[in-house]
Scaffold this motif. Structure first.
Motif, PDB file in Angstrom:
ATOM      1  N   ARG A  26     -20.636   0.214 -20.091  1.00  0.00           N
ATOM      2  CA  ARG A  26     -21.528  -0.486 -21.022  1.00  0.00           C
ATOM      3  C   ARG A  26     -22.114  -1.749 -20.396  1.00  0.00           C
ATOM      4  NH1 ARG A  26     -17.648   1.674 -24.946  1.00  0.00           N
ATOM      5  NH2 ARG A  26     -16.349  -0.172 -24.765  1.00  0.00           N
ATOM      6  N   LYS A  27     -21.284  -2.496 -19.660  1.00  0.00           N
ATOM      7  CA  LYS A  27     -21.741  -3.734 -19.034  1.00  0.00           C
ATOM      8  C   LYS A  27     -22.831  -3.455 -17.993  1.00  0.00           C
ATOM      9  CE  LYS A  27     -20.036  -7.649 -16.358  1.00  0.00           C
ATOM     10  NZ  LYS A  27     -18.885  -8.232 -15.667  1.00  0.00           N
ATOM     11  N   VAL A  28     -22.622  -2.463 -17.147  1.00  0.00           N
ATOM     12  CA  VAL A  28     -23.603  -2.138 -16.106  1.00  0.00           C
ATOM     13  C   VAL A  28     -24.891  -1.613 -16.740  1.00  0.00           C
ATOM     14  CG1 VAL A  28     -24.088  -0.562 -14.186  1.00  0.00           C
ATOM     15  CG2 VAL A  28     -21.922  -1.793 -14.268  1.00  0.00           C
ATOM     16  N   LEU A  29     -24.776  -0.745 -17.737  1.00  0.00           N
ATOM     17  CA  LEU A  29     -25.978  -0.239 -18.397  1.00  0.00           C
ATOM     18  C   LEU A  29     -26.752  -1.361 -19.078  1.00  0.00           C
ATOM     19  CD1 LEU A  29     -24.677   3.128 -19.892  1.00  0.00           C
ATOM     20  CD2 LEU A  29     -26.292   2.830 -18.001  1.00  0.00           C
ATOM     21  N   ARG A  30     -26.041  -2.293 -19.706  1.00  0.00           N
ATOM     22  CA  ARG A  30     -26.710  -3.423 -20.352  1.00  0.00           C
ATOM     23  C   ARG A  30     -27.463  -4.270 -19.329  1.00  0.00           C
ATOM     24  NH1 ARG A  30     -22.739  -5.216 -22.969  1.00  0.00           N
ATOM     25  NH2 ARG A  30     -23.337  -4.316 -24.950  1.00  0.00           N
ATOM     26  N   ALA A  31     -26.822  -4.568 -18.210  1.00  0.00           N
ATOM     27  CA  ALA A  31     -27.455  -5.393 -17.178  1.00  0.00           C
ATOM     28  C   ALA A  31     -28.686  -4.703 -16.604  1.00  0.00           C
ATOM     29  CB  ALA A  31     -26.453  -5.703 -16.066  1.00  0.00           C
ATOM     30  N   GLU A  32     -28.586  -3.415 -16.330  1.00  0.00           N
ATOM     31  CA  GLU A  32     -29.729  -2.690 -15.765  1.00  0.00           C
ATOM     32  C   GLU A  32     -30.859  -2.549 -16.785  1.00  0.00           C
ATOM     33  OE1 GLU A  32     -30.359  -1.908 -12.657  1.00  0.00           O
ATOM     34  OE2 GLU A  32     -28.413  -2.679 -12.031  1.00  0.00           O
ATOM     35  N   ALA A  33     -30.501  -2.345 -18.050  1.00  0.00           N
ATOM     36  CA  ALA A  33     -31.515  -2.255 -19.104  1.00  0.00           C
ATOM     37  C   ALA A  33     -32.289  -3.568 -19.218  1.00  0.00           C
ATOM     38  CB  ALA A  33     -30.866  -1.893 -20.434  1.00  0.00           C
ATOM     39  N   GLN A  34     -31.570  -4.683 -19.176  1.00  0.00           N
ATOM     40  CA  GLN A  34     -32.234  -5.981 -19.243  1.00  0.00           C
ATOM     41  C   GLN A  34     -33.125  -6.195 -18.026  1.00  0.00           C
ATOM     42  OE1 GLN A  34     -28.846  -8.564 -19.751  1.00  0.00           O
ATOM     43  NE2 GLN A  34     -28.944  -8.433 -21.984  1.00  0.00           N
ATOM     44  N   ALA A  35     -32.623  -5.856 -16.848  1.00  0.00           N
ATOM     45  CA  ALA A  35     -33.399  -6.034 -15.611  1.00  0.00           C
ATOM     46  C   ALA A  35     -34.650  -5.150 -15.599  1.00  0.00           C
ATOM     47  CB  ALA A  35     -32.530  -5.736 -14.389  1.00  0.00           C
ATOM     48  N   ALA A  36     -34.564  -3.991 -16.254  1.00  0.00           N
ATOM     49  CA  ALA A  36     -35.701  -3.079 -16.297  1.00  0.00           C
ATOM     50  C   ALA A  36     -36.683  -3.423 -17.415  1.00  0.00           C
ATOM     51  CB  ALA A  36     -35.207  -1.640 -16.480  1.00  0.00           C
ATOM     52  N   GLY A  37     -36.349  -4.420 -18.232  1.00  0.00           N
ATOM     53  CA  GLY A  37     -37.249  -4.852 -19.289  1.00  0.00           C
ATOM     54  C   GLY A  37     -37.184  -4.022 -20.560  1.00  0.00           C
ATOM     55  N   LEU A  38     -36.083  -3.290 -20.778  1.00  0.00           N
ATOM     56  CA  LEU A  38     -35.945  -2.544 -22.022  1.00  0.00           C
ATOM     57  C   LEU A  38     -35.713  -3.522 -23.172  1.00  0.00           C
ATOM     58  CD1 LEU A  38     -35.424  -0.229 -19.933  1.00  0.00           C
ATOM     59  CD2 LEU A  38     -33.842   0.710 -21.583  1.00  0.00           C
ATOM     60  N   ASN A  39     -36.320  -3.239 -24.312  1.00  0.00           N
ATOM     61  CA  ASN A  39     -36.084  -4.096 -25.465  1.00  0.00           C
ATOM     62  C   ASN A  39     -34.673  -3.844 -25.998  1.00  0.00           C
ATOM     63  OD1 ASN A  39     -36.102  -1.900 -27.359  1.00  0.00           O
ATOM     64  ND2 ASN A  39     -38.338  -1.970 -27.427  1.00  0.00           N
ATOM     65  N   LEU A  40     -34.241  -4.668 -26.941  1.00  0.00           N
ATOM     66  CA  LEU A  40     -32.873  -4.602 -27.441  1.00  0.00           C
ATOM     67  C   LEU A  40     -32.534  -3.236 -28.034  1.00  0.00           C
ATOM     68  CD1 LEU A  40     -30.180  -5.991 -27.986  1.00  0.00           C
ATOM     69  CD2 LEU A  40     -31.160  -6.851 -30.132  1.00  0.00           C
ATOM     70  N   GLY A  50     -24.774   6.350 -22.968  1.00  0.00           N
ATOM     71  CA  GLY A  50     -23.926   6.280 -21.780  1.00  0.00           C
ATOM     72  C   GLY A  50     -22.458   6.172 -22.123  1.00  0.00           C
ATOM     73  N   SER A  51     -22.137   5.416 -23.142  1.00  0.00           N
ATOM     74  CA  SER A  51     -20.758   5.275 -23.571  1.00  0.00           C
ATOM     75  C   SER A  51     -20.203   6.620 -24.044  1.00  0.00           C
ATOM     76  CB  SER A  51     -20.670   4.227 -24.680  1.00  0.00           C
ATOM     77  OG  SER A  51     -19.342   3.993 -25.046  1.00  0.00           O
ATOM     78  N   GLU A  52     -21.006   7.375 -24.774  1.00  0.00           N
ATOM     79  CA  GLU A  52     -20.595   8.706 -25.247  1.00  0.00           C
ATOM     80  C   GLU A  52     -20.349   9.647 -24.069  1.00  0.00           C
ATOM     81  OE1 GLU A  52     -19.485  11.962 -27.324  1.00  0.00           O
ATOM     82  OE2 GLU A  52     -19.674   9.927 -28.111  1.00  0.00           O
ATOM     83  N   LEU A  53     -21.230   9.630 -23.089  1.00  0.00           N
ATOM     84  CA  LEU A  53     -21.075  10.519 -21.936  1.00  0.00           C
ATOM     85  C   LEU A  53     -19.857  10.131 -21.097  1.00  0.00           C
ATOM     86  CD1 LEU A  53     -24.832  10.888 -20.993  1.00  0.00           C
ATOM     87  CD2 LEU A  53     -23.379  12.557 -22.172  1.00  0.00           C
ATOM     88  N   ALA A  54     -19.603   8.838 -20.957  1.00  0.00           N
ATOM     89  CA  ALA A  54     -18.414   8.388 -20.231  1.00  0.00           C
ATOM     90  C   ALA A  54     -17.144   8.802 -20.977  1.00  0.00           C
ATOM     91  CB  ALA A  54     -18.450   6.876 -20.037  1.00  0.00           C
ATOM     92  N   ARG A  55     -17.166   8.688 -22.293  1.00  0.00           N
ATOM     93  CA  ARG A  55     -16.009   9.099 -23.089  1.00  0.00           C
ATOM     94  C   ARG A  55     -15.782  10.606 -22.953  1.00  0.00           C
ATOM     95  NH1 ARG A  55     -12.476   7.004 -25.719  1.00  0.00           N
ATOM     96  NH2 ARG A  55     -13.485   5.025 -26.118  1.00  0.00           N
ATOM     97  N   ASN A  56     -16.859  11.377 -22.870  1.00  0.00           N
ATOM     98  CA  ASN A  56     -16.697  12.821 -22.665  1.00  0.00           C
ATOM     99  C   ASN A  56     -15.965  13.108 -21.356  1.00  0.00           C
ATOM    100  OD1 ASN A  56     -17.927  13.472 -25.054  1.00  0.00           O
ATOM    101  ND2 ASN A  56     -19.797  14.275 -24.136  1.00  0.00           N
ATOM    102  N   ILE A  57     -16.244  12.325 -20.324  1.00  0.00           N
ATOM    103  CA  ILE A  57     -15.523  12.506 -19.061  1.00  0.00           C
ATOM    104  C   ILE A  57     -14.034  12.271 -19.284  1.00  0.00           C
ATOM    105  CG2 ILE A  57     -15.115  11.467 -16.781  1.00  0.00           C
ATOM    106  CD1 ILE A  57     -18.186  11.186 -16.532  1.00  0.00           C
ATOM    107  N   LEU A  58     -13.694  11.190 -19.968  1.00  0.00           N
ATOM    108  CA  LEU A  58     -12.279  10.903 -20.221  1.00  0.00           C
ATOM    109  C   LEU A  58     -11.612  11.995 -21.052  1.00  0.00           C
ATOM    110  CD1 LEU A  58     -12.412   7.068 -20.983  1.00  0.00           C
ATOM    111  CD2 LEU A  58     -11.657   8.183 -18.861  1.00  0.00           C
ATOM    112  N   ASN A  59     -12.356  12.565 -21.995  1.00  0.00           N
ATOM    113  CA  ASN A  59     -11.779  13.546 -22.909  1.00  0.00           C
ATOM    114  C   ASN A  59     -11.767  14.977 -22.382  1.00  0.00           C
ATOM    115  OD1 ASN A  59     -11.235  11.629 -24.865  1.00  0.00           O
ATOM    116  ND2 ASN A  59     -13.158  11.960 -25.948  1.00  0.00           N
ATOM    117  N   TYR A  60     -12.741  15.339 -21.560  1.00  0.00           N
ATOM    118  CA  TYR A  60     -12.903  16.746 -21.206  1.00  0.00           C
ATOM    119  C   TYR A  60     -12.763  17.072 -19.728  1.00  0.00           C
ATOM    120  CZ  TYR A  60     -14.650  17.114 -25.956  1.00  0.00           C
ATOM    121  OH  TYR A  60     -14.757  17.071 -27.310  1.00  0.00           O
ATOM    122  N   ALA A  61     -12.993  16.121 -18.842  1.00  0.00           N
ATOM    123  CA  ALA A  61     -12.925  16.408 -17.404  1.00  0.00           C
ATOM    124  C   ALA A  61     -11.472  16.570 -16.965  1.00  0.00           C
ATOM    125  CB  ALA A  61     -13.586  15.283 -16.607  1.00  0.00           C
ATOM    126  N   THR A  62     -11.280  17.321 -15.923  1.00  0.00           N
ATOM    127  CA  THR A  62      -9.946  17.516 -15.368  1.00  0.00           C
ATOM    128  C   THR A  62      -9.357  16.164 -14.989  1.00  0.00           C
ATOM    129  OG1 THR A  62     -10.610  19.660 -14.504  1.00  0.00           O
ATOM    130  CG2 THR A  62      -8.631  18.670 -13.544  1.00  0.00           C
TER     131      THR A  62
END
Length: 142
Positions: A26-40, A50-62
């Motif tokens: 979440r921290k890295v995505l927030r920083a990159e979003a701000q640097a890229a000029g994405l609105n809030l 991104g948080s959902e996809l990362a959680r899927n890795i924790l829940n479903y990946a080997t």
């Protein structure tokens, strides 16, 4: 997905293996979003997907292990953020079914993958049984 070119900056690449890694995602995505000029609102959508996809890795990946690569991209004068989530897990047997609202293999609400897709501008999911899963998402500035 549309064609885009990465910026000159090196992407952030790191492992996802523990709950604490969700904070880093979440921290890295927030920083990159701000640097890229994405609105809030768009930054929040990217972070949520991104948080959902990362959680899927924790829940479903080997072994609950995978990796993320985050980079700023540009296309036709617009900037965006591309995040690639990958694992070497069991894969998804039926992608179309997994992208259907309400489908779950673990008794959840089944909104994760289709919900993530609705939050971003581009999403590509590649997977096959026994070969892991890769999900690439992109959110563009307005």
């Amino acid at each position: 997905m549309t064609t885009e070119a990465a910026t000159d900056r090196e992407p952030d690449v790191f492992a996802i293996a523990h709950e604490a890694d969700l904070i880093r995602v979440r921290k890295v995505l927030r920083a990159e979003a701000q640097a890229a000029g994405l609105n809030l609102v768009d930054a929040t959508k990217l972070i949520t997907a991104g948080s959902e996809l990362a959680r899927n890795i924790l829940n479903y990946a080997t072994g609950g292990r995978g990796r993320i690569r985050v980079e700023r991209v540009h296309r036709q004068g617009r900037q965006g953020v591309r995040a690639t989530f990958a694992d070497d897990g069991p894969g998804i047997e039926d992608i179309a079914q997994a992208m259907t609202d309400g489908f779950s293999t673990r008794g959840s609400m089944g909104l994760g993958l289709p919900g993530a897709k609705r939050l971003v501008d581009d999403m590509i999911l590649t997977s096959a049984a026994g070969s892991g899963t890769t999900v690439v998402i992109v959110k563009w500035q307005r």
